[in-house]
Design a protein around this motif. Structure first.
Motif, mmCIF file in Angstrom:
data_model
loop_
_atom_site.group_PDB
_atom_site.id
_atom_site.type_symbol
_atom_site.label_atom_id
_atom_site.label_comp_id
_atom_site.label_asym_id
_atom_site.label_seq_id
_atom_site.Cartn_x
_atom_site.Cartn_y
_atom_site.Cartn_z
ATOM 1 N N GLY A 91 -8.515 -2.522 17.045
ATOM 2 C CA GLY A 91 -8.742 -1.107 16.793
ATOM 3 C C GLY A 91 -10.223 -0.812 16.649
ATOM 4 N N LEU A 92 -11.023 -1.476 17.455
ATOM 5 C CA LEU A 92 -12.472 -1.298 17.439
ATOM 6 C C LEU A 92 -12.867 -0.582 18.728
ATOM 7 C CD1 LEU A 92 -15.186 -1.867 16.069
ATOM 8 C CD2 LEU A 92 -15.254 -4.037 17.326
ATOM 9 N N ALA A 93 -13.504 0.576 18.589
ATOM 10 C CA ALA A 93 -13.819 1.409 19.755
ATOM 11 C C ALA A 93 -12.538 1.653 20.550
ATOM 12 C CB ALA A 93 -14.909 0.782 20.610
ATOM 13 N N THR A 94 -11.500 2.016 19.837
ATOM 14 C CA THR A 94 -10.162 2.172 20.423
ATOM 15 C C THR A 94 -10.152 3.143 21.587
ATOM 16 O OG1 THR A 94 -9.161 1.699 18.277
ATOM 17 C CG2 THR A 94 -7.768 2.786 19.922
ATOM 18 N N ARG A 95 -10.777 4.280 21.419
ATOM 19 C CA ARG A 95 -10.764 5.275 22.496
ATOM 20 C C ARG A 95 -11.482 4.745 23.736
ATOM 21 N NH1 ARG A 95 -10.851 9.035 17.866
ATOM 22 N NH2 ARG A 95 -9.063 10.424 18.142
ATOM 23 N N PHE A 96 -12.598 4.052 23.536
ATOM 24 C CA PHE A 96 -13.328 3.452 24.653
ATOM 25 C C PHE A 96 -12.458 2.410 25.360
ATOM 26 C CE2 PHE A 96 -15.862 -0.162 26.135
ATOM 27 C CZ PHE A 96 -16.625 0.454 27.124
ATOM 28 N N GLY A 97 -11.819 1.537 24.580
ATOM 29 C CA GLY A 97 -10.953 0.508 25.158
ATOM 30 C C GLY A 97 -9.793 1.112 25.932
ATOM 31 N N ALA A 98 -9.167 2.131 25.356
ATOM 32 C CA ALA A 98 -8.044 2.792 26.028
ATOM 33 C C ALA A 98 -8.501 3.521 27.281
ATOM 34 C CB ALA A 98 -7.356 3.758 25.066
ATOM 35 N N LEU A 99 -9.692 4.101 27.242
ATOM 36 C CA LEU A 99 -10.236 4.769 28.428
ATOM 37 C C LEU A 99 -10.488 3.757 29.549
ATOM 38 C CD1 LEU A 99 -11.193 7.466 29.617
ATOM 39 C CD2 LEU A 99 -13.459 6.964 28.687
ATOM 40 N N TRP A 126 1.877 2.850 31.042
ATOM 41 C CA TRP A 126 0.531 2.424 30.653
ATOM 42 C C TRP A 126 -0.359 3.641 30.421
ATOM 43 C CZ3 TRP A 126 -0.801 -1.714 34.920
ATOM 44 C CH2 TRP A 126 0.125 -2.755 34.865
ATOM 45 N N THR A 127 -0.257 4.628 31.312
ATOM 46 C CA THR A 127 -1.066 5.841 31.193
ATOM 47 C C THR A 127 -0.721 6.596 29.911
ATOM 48 O OG1 THR A 127 -1.288 6.019 33.593
ATOM 49 C CG2 THR A 127 -1.633 8.032 32.325
ATOM 50 N N ALA A 128 0.556 6.720 29.624
ATOM 51 C CA ALA A 128 0.978 7.424 28.410
ATOM 52 C C ALA A 128 0.436 6.725 27.167
ATOM 53 C CB ALA A 128 2.502 7.519 28.351
ATOM 54 N N MET A 129 0.539 5.405 27.109
ATOM 55 C CA MET A 129 0.027 4.672 25.949
ATOM 56 C C MET A 129 -1.481 4.836 25.820
ATOM 57 S SD MET A 129 2.296 1.188 25.557
ATOM 58 C CE MET A 129 2.026 0.538 27.192
ATOM 59 N N ALA A 130 -2.204 4.728 26.941
ATOM 60 C CA ALA A 130 -3.661 4.886 26.904
ATOM 61 C C ALA A 130 -4.040 6.293 26.450
ATOM 62 C CB ALA A 130 -4.260 4.574 28.275
ATOM 63 N N LEU A 131 -3.355 7.297 26.961
ATOM 64 C CA LEU A 131 -3.670 8.678 26.578
ATOM 65 C C LEU A 131 -3.402 8.943 25.099
ATOM 66 C CD1 LEU A 131 -2.428 10.623 29.727
ATOM 67 C CD2 LEU A 131 -4.810 10.314 28.966
ATOM 68 N N ILE A 132 -2.340 8.361 24.572
ATOM 69 C CA ILE A 132 -2.064 8.494 23.140
ATOM 70 C C ILE A 132 -3.225 7.924 22.331
ATOM 71 C CG2 ILE A 132 -0.627 7.578 21.254
ATOM 72 C CD1 ILE A 132 1.780 7.879 23.253
ATOM 73 N N LEU A 133 -3.712 6.748 22.722
ATOM 74 C CA LEU A 133 -4.809 6.119 21.984
ATOM 75 C C LEU A 133 -6.126 6.871 22.173
ATOM 76 C CD1 LEU A 133 -3.921 2.389 22.651
ATOM 77 C CD2 LEU A 133 -3.567 3.699 20.542
ATOM 78 N N ILE A 134 -6.336 7.433 23.353
ATOM 79 C CA ILE A 134 -7.551 8.217 23.590
ATOM 80 C C ILE A 134 -7.549 9.470 22.718
ATOM 81 C CG2 ILE A 134 -8.780 9.616 25.301
ATOM 82 C CD1 ILE A 134 -7.839 7.464 27.402
ATOM 83 N N THR A 135 -6.402 10.125 22.628
ATOM 84 C CA THR A 135 -6.340 11.378 21.869
ATOM 85 C C THR A 135 -6.244 11.161 20.360
ATOM 86 O OG1 THR A 135 -3.941 11.537 22.171
ATOM 87 C CG2 THR A 135 -5.338 12.685 23.774
ATOM 88 N N ARG A 136 -5.538 10.121 19.916
ATOM 89 C CA ARG A 136 -5.305 9.930 18.483
ATOM 90 C C ARG A 136 -6.220 8.877 17.859
ATOM 91 N NH1 ARG A 136 -3.667 13.810 16.172
ATOM 92 N NH2 ARG A 136 -2.984 12.502 14.471
ATOM 93 N N GLY A 137 -6.813 7.997 18.663
ATOM 94 C CA GLY A 137 -7.628 6.921 18.110
ATOM 95 C C GLY A 137 -6.764 5.767 17.650
ATOM 96 N N GLY A 138 -7.358 4.859 16.903
ATOM 97 C CA GLY A 138 -6.667 3.640 16.491
ATOM 98 C C GLY A 138 -5.754 3.787 15.290
ATOM 99 N N GLY A 139 -5.885 4.867 14.544
ATOM 100 C CA GLY A 139 -5.041 5.066 13.374
ATOM 101 C C GLY A 139 -5.625 4.389 12.142
ATOM 102 N N LYS A 150 -15.925 7.533 14.134
ATOM 103 C CA LYS A 150 -15.210 8.737 14.554
ATOM 104 C C LYS A 150 -14.788 8.705 16.024
ATOM 105 C CE LYS A 150 -15.420 10.766 10.640
ATOM 106 N NZ LYS A 150 -14.269 10.745 9.792
ATOM 107 N N LEU A 151 -15.466 7.900 16.847
ATOM 108 C CA LEU A 151 -15.115 7.851 18.264
ATOM 109 C C LEU A 151 -14.007 6.852 18.541
ATOM 110 C CD1 LEU A 151 -18.654 8.068 19.876
ATOM 111 C CD2 LEU A 151 -16.970 9.884 19.601
ATOM 112 N N GLY A 152 -13.609 6.087 17.529
ATOM 113 C CA GLY A 152 -12.599 5.055 17.727
ATOM 114 C C GLY A 152 -11.241 5.624 17.634
#
Length: 152
Positions: A91-99, A126-139, A150-152
């Motif tokens: 869950g480090l740089a989660t949005r970046f990783g998911a992107l 895969w796309t749905a899971m990545a988009l969830i993580l991009i929009t919500r972050g790592g939790g 804040k970007l994670g």
């Protein structure tokens, strides 16, 4: 009765249940790409890329990917399939990783396996899971949350 229902909904939509769902999503998506990465390297090594991986990326359908075909494609794909899942699991740089995972998924779908059946069977998930993580972050169960990123 209505108050009980509202209370249940509030409990299920809180930070902890969402954090658990995001943790499972991170692990599930990471696992898919990590297992793929491990098929590209020599058994018993961490990042020694197999000769068959180089051949695979110089042969159809992988050679259809602009810029990333052949040797460069083998290196970039293998390294990213190792690096991005590690980010997601922790869950480090989660949005970046998911992107990054989303980008890889789109390249695979558009250039490697453009058949619609693959989209519906695999890449849409895969796309749905990545988009969830991009929009919500790592939790709340992520290093991003722990360090206040804040970007994670």
């Amino acid at each position: 009765m209505m108050d009980m229902l509202k209370n249940l909904i509030n409990r299920l939509s809180g930070a902890v249940p969402e954090g658990i769902a995001l943790l499972f999503t991170r692990i599930a998506l990471a696992g898919i790409f990590w297992r793929s990465a491990r098929t590209k390297v020599e058994e018993g090594s961490f990042l020694t890329i197999k000769d068959t991986t180089f051949f695979q990326f110089s042969d159809a359908p992988f050679n259809q990917v602009p810029v990333l075909n052949g040797e460069l494609g083998a290196y970039v794909t293998t390294y990213m399939e190792h690096f991005l899942p590690i980010l997601l699991v922790f869950g480090l740089a989660t949005r970046f990783g998911a992107l990054g995972i989303l980008g890889m998924t789109m390249v695979i779908q558009i250039f490697v396996f453009p058949e619609m059946a693959v989209w519906w069977q695999t890449h849409m998930i895969w796309t749905a899971m990545a988009l969830i993580l991009i929009t919500r972050g790592g939790g709340i169960f992520s290093l991003d949350r722990l360090i206040g990123h804040k970007l994670g």
